[in-house]
Design a protein around this motif. Structure first.
Motif, PDB file in Angstrom:
ATOM      1  N   LYS A  43     -13.498 -37.684   9.857  1.00 58.61           N
ATOM      2  CA  LYS A  43     -12.888 -36.733   8.932  1.00 58.61           C
ATOM      3  C   LYS A  43     -13.037 -35.311   9.461  1.00 58.61           C
ATOM      4  O   LYS A  43     -12.091 -34.518   9.436  1.00 58.61           O
ATOM      5  N   GLU A  44     -14.217 -34.986   9.943  1.00 60.99           N
ATOM      6  CA  GLU A  44     -14.469 -33.655  10.512  1.00 60.99           C
ATOM      7  C   GLU A  44     -13.549 -33.405  11.705  1.00 60.99           C
ATOM      8  O   GLU A  44     -12.986 -32.322  11.858  1.00 60.99           O
ATOM      9  N   HIS A  45     -13.357 -34.415  12.524  1.00 66.66           N
ATOM     10  CA  HIS A  45     -12.496 -34.278  13.704  1.00 66.66           C
ATOM     11  C   HIS A  45     -11.053 -33.981  13.305  1.00 66.66           C
ATOM     12  O   HIS A  45     -10.429 -33.089  13.866  1.00 66.66           O
ATOM     13  N   ILE A  46     -10.520 -34.718  12.333  1.00 67.02           N
ATOM     14  CA  ILE A  46      -9.111 -34.493  11.965  1.00 67.02           C
ATOM     15  C   ILE A  46      -8.926 -33.180  11.220  1.00 67.02           C
ATOM     16  O   ILE A  46      -7.847 -32.579  11.267  1.00 67.02           O
ATOM     17  N   GLU A  47      -9.965 -32.694  10.538  1.00 67.62           N
ATOM     18  CA  GLU A  47      -9.862 -31.423   9.826  1.00 67.62           C
ATOM     19  C   GLU A  47      -9.903 -30.230  10.772  1.00 67.62           C
ATOM     20  O   GLU A  47      -9.493 -29.135  10.401  1.00 67.62           O
ATOM     21  N   GLU A  48     -10.385 -30.420  11.999  1.00 73.99           N
ATOM     22  CA  GLU A  48     -10.435 -29.331  12.995  1.00 73.99           C
ATOM     23  C   GLU A  48      -9.057 -28.948  13.493  1.00 73.99           C
ATOM     24  O   GLU A  48      -8.847 -27.876  13.989  1.00 73.99           O
ATOM     25  N   GLN A  49      -8.108 -29.857  13.409  1.00 79.93           N
ATOM     26  CA  GLN A  49      -6.795 -29.641  14.006  1.00 79.93           C
ATOM     27  C   GLN A  49      -5.929 -28.728  13.192  1.00 79.93           C
ATOM     28  O   GLN A  49      -5.829 -28.589  12.098  1.00 79.93           O
TER      29      GLN A  49
END
Length: 110
Positions: free
Chosen positions: A104-110
């Motif tokens: 979730k953190e990874h996809i929110e960085e984009q």
């Protein structure tokens, strides 16, 4: 020259991981590739539930939920225990929450 060194370092790391571990890791990530399974995992964040409770929460039929529960259990992401005639499902461990949180953190960085 830098790219060649970086690639060489990556090749070295890959060589250190046995093929069966790479395969097992790929299989684990495949389980996360279905939104219904992710919904079930999220639903179990709040605690143990039986299949009926999961069906109600997800507004899905029992057959569909049971199929996904079986796949999640095979992947050792959830566990179950019998309580009378019911099966109670729960997250296998805190790693499941960590994997989802990191994704979730990874996809929110984009």
């Amino acid at each position: 020259m830098e790219k060649k060194c970086a690639a060489g370092a990556a090749d070295h790391l890959i060589a250190d991981v046995p093929e069966n571990e790479l395969s097992d890791l790929a299989e684990l990530f495949k389980v996360f590739g279905d939104s219904t399974r992710i919904k079930i995992l999220y639903d179990l964040f709040s605690g143990e539930k039986n299949v009926t409770e999961i069906c109600i929460d997800l507004e899905m039929n029992q057959s569909a939920v049971s199929h996904q529960l079986k796949l999640l259990k095979t992947a050792r992401l959830i566990g179950s225990r019998r309580l009378g005639k019911q099966m109670i499902y729960f997250l296998a461990d805190d790693h499941v929450k960590t994997i989802i949180a990191m994704g979730k953190e990874h996809i929110e960085e984009q």
